[in-house]
Design a protein around this motif. Sequence first.
Motif, PDB file in Angstrom:
ATOM      1  N   GLY A 186       0.065  -3.847 -14.467  1.00 38.64           N
ATOM      2  CA  GLY A 186       0.975  -4.835 -13.790  1.00 38.64           C
ATOM      3  C   GLY A 186       0.178  -5.968 -13.180  1.00 38.64           C
ATOM      4  O   GLY A 186      -1.332  -5.748 -13.006  1.00 38.64           O
ATOM      5  N   PRO A 187       0.772  -6.665 -12.555  1.00 45.27           N
ATOM      6  CA  PRO A 187      -0.024  -7.829 -12.123  1.00 45.27           C
ATOM      7  C   PRO A 187      -0.697  -7.685 -10.544  1.00 45.27           C
ATOM      8  O   PRO A 187      -1.607  -8.375  -9.840  1.00 45.27           O
ATOM      9  N   ASN A 188      -0.186  -6.510 -10.160  1.00 42.41           N
ATOM     10  CA  ASN A 188      -0.322  -6.208  -8.697  1.00 42.41           C
ATOM     11  C   ASN A 188      -1.292  -4.836  -8.512  1.00 42.41           C
ATOM     12  O   ASN A 188      -1.042  -3.883  -9.369  1.00 42.41           O
ATOM     13  N   SER A 189      -2.151  -4.789  -7.597  1.00 44.61           N
ATOM     14  CA  SER A 189      -2.974  -3.580  -7.472  1.00 44.61           C
ATOM     15  C   SER A 189      -2.168  -2.738  -6.395  1.00 44.61           C
ATOM     16  O   SER A 189      -1.412  -3.337  -5.622  1.00 44.61           O
ATOM     17  N   ILE A 190      -2.243  -1.470  -6.368  1.00 44.78           N
ATOM     18  CA  ILE A 190      -1.472  -0.501  -5.734  1.00 44.78           C
ATOM     19  C   ILE A 190      -2.324   0.186  -4.758  1.00 44.78           C
ATOM     20  O   ILE A 190      -2.934   1.072  -5.377  1.00 44.78           O
ATOM     21  N   SER A 240       3.739  -1.414 -16.329  1.00 43.16           N
ATOM     22  CA  SER A 240       4.012  -2.555 -15.451  1.00 43.16           C
ATOM     23  C   SER A 240       3.810  -2.589 -14.094  1.00 43.16           C
ATOM     24  O   SER A 240       4.166  -3.282 -13.484  1.00 43.16           O
ATOM     25  N   GLY A 241       2.937  -1.596 -13.349  1.00 45.05           N
ATOM     26  CA  GLY A 241       2.758  -1.574 -12.236  1.00 45.05           C
ATOM     27  C   GLY A 241       3.816  -0.614 -11.318  1.00 45.05           C
ATOM     28  O   GLY A 241       3.750  -0.658  -9.875  1.00 45.05           O
ATOM     29  N   SER A 242       4.488   0.098 -12.078  1.00 44.16           N
ATOM     30  CA  SER A 242       5.563   1.216 -11.238  1.00 44.16           C
ATOM     31  C   SER A 242       4.833   2.321 -10.650  1.00 44.16           C
ATOM     32  O   SER A 242       3.918   2.644 -11.493  1.00 44.16           O
ATOM     33  N   TYR A 243       5.443   2.571  -9.765  1.00 43.21           N
ATOM     34  CA  TYR A 243       4.770   4.117  -9.051  1.00 43.21           C
ATOM     35  C   TYR A 243       5.800   4.904  -8.459  1.00 43.21           C
ATOM     36  O   TYR A 243       6.817   4.733  -7.915  1.00 43.21           O
ATOM     37  N   PHE A 244       5.430   6.224  -8.177  1.00 43.89           N
ATOM     38  CA  PHE A 244       6.109   6.786  -7.551  1.00 43.89           C
ATOM     39  C   PHE A 244       5.208   7.809  -6.464  1.00 43.89           C
ATOM     40  O   PHE A 244       3.908   8.014  -6.705  1.00 43.89           O
ATOM     41  N   GLU A 245       5.635   7.952  -5.200  1.00 44.85           N
ATOM     42  CA  GLU A 245       4.838   8.772  -4.242  1.00 44.85           C
ATOM     43  C   GLU A 245       5.639   9.913  -3.478  1.00 44.85           C
ATOM     44  O   GLU A 245       6.902   9.350  -3.164  1.00 44.85           O
ATOM     45  N   GLY A 246       4.845  11.116  -3.689  1.00 47.34           N
ATOM     46  CA  GLY A 246       5.860  11.973  -2.938  1.00 47.34           C
ATOM     47  C   GLY A 246       5.105  13.291  -2.569  1.00 47.34           C
ATOM     48  O   GLY A 246       4.013  13.322  -2.408  1.00 47.34           O
ATOM     49  N   ARG A 247       5.943  14.454  -2.322  1.00 46.23           N
ATOM     50  CA  ARG A 247       4.931  15.596  -1.941  1.00 46.23           C
ATOM     51  C   ARG A 247       5.453  16.896  -2.768  1.00 46.23           C
ATOM     52  O   ARG A 247       6.588  17.035  -3.430  1.00 46.23           O
ATOM     53  N   SER A 248       4.763  17.859  -3.000  1.00 47.97           N
ATOM     54  CA  SER A 248       5.381  19.229  -3.793  1.00 47.97           C
ATOM     55  C   SER A 248       4.841  20.211  -2.993  1.00 47.97           C
ATOM     56  O   SER A 248       3.675  20.242  -2.120  1.00 47.97           O
ATOM     57  N   GLY A 272       0.745  -1.376   0.054  1.00 51.48           N
ATOM     58  CA  GLY A 272      -0.029  -0.054  -0.104  1.00 51.48           C
ATOM     59  C   GLY A 272       0.844   1.062   0.058  1.00 51.48           C
ATOM     60  O   GLY A 272       1.938   1.040   0.484  1.00 51.48           O
ATOM     61  N   VAL A 273       0.127   2.484  -0.356  1.00 49.18           N
ATOM     62  CA  VAL A 273       0.872   3.892  -0.599  1.00 49.18           C
ATOM     63  C   VAL A 273       0.303   4.543   0.763  1.00 49.18           C
ATOM     64  O   VAL A 273      -0.874   4.794   0.552  1.00 49.18           O
ATOM     65  N   ALA A 274       0.964   4.771   1.661  1.00 50.69           N
ATOM     66  CA  ALA A 274       0.371   5.205   2.732  1.00 50.69           C
ATOM     67  C   ALA A 274       0.035   6.745   2.656  1.00 50.69           C
ATOM     68  O   ALA A 274       0.914   7.268   1.962  1.00 50.69           O
ATOM     69  N   GLN A 275      -0.721   7.383   3.537  1.00 53.13           N
ATOM     70  CA  GLN A 275      -1.207   8.702   3.239  1.00 53.13           C
ATOM     71  C   GLN A 275      -0.005   9.456   3.445  1.00 53.13           C
ATOM     72  O   GLN A 275       0.718   9.341   4.368  1.00 53.13           O
ATOM     73  N   ASN A 276       0.109  10.587   2.962  1.00 57.88           N
ATOM     74  CA  ASN A 276       1.032  11.659   2.877  1.00 57.88           C
ATOM     75  C   ASN A 276       0.569  12.862   2.914  1.00 57.88           C
ATOM     76  O   ASN A 276       0.635  13.501   1.925  1.00 57.88           O
TER      77      ASN A 276
END
Length: 156
Positions: free
Chosen positions: A149-153, A45-53, A20-24
């Motif tokens: 991709g094969p996995n849910s995010i 393919s299921g790749s992701y980025f998570e951050g702040r601006s 999971g991508v946690a709340q930011n």
Amino acid sequence: MNARGSFRLCALVCLVPVIGVAQNTCETTNDQTNCVRVLACVGDSGSYFEGRSVGRGSGTMAGLIDQRIACTGTWTERNADGVGQVDVTCDDGMEVTVLYTYQEPYTGTAIGYGQANTGENITAWSGLHVLEYFQRETGEEAPNLPCGGPNSIPVS
């Protein structure tokens, strides 16, 4: 927060196992500068980025690929219509440029498209209500990043 001020983004590469991508959350900083969440998919393919601006009209952004590769960059609005550009470099050498050309009217989520120097297409979302945007788009209570991709995010 100014709706156009939410145009921040960046994106990069990582393969994602089922995680999971946690709340930011970061609605404003100590000096009252806007701070919003940034989520992005790289390729299909299921790749992701998570951050702040952070900023108003222009600013900085930072985040992680695969929860381990650091990326930093800058963003700026390019005109009064809210079109924006983000330029990011990551510790692994990846460079990304994303242009925001659309803002979803119900949640104010900025949506951008771009490409990495690896040739991967990027789709990115940014804003205070980005989770509501994904819920509205999918009709599901628990939002997921649509990175393929094969996995849910899942995001929360």
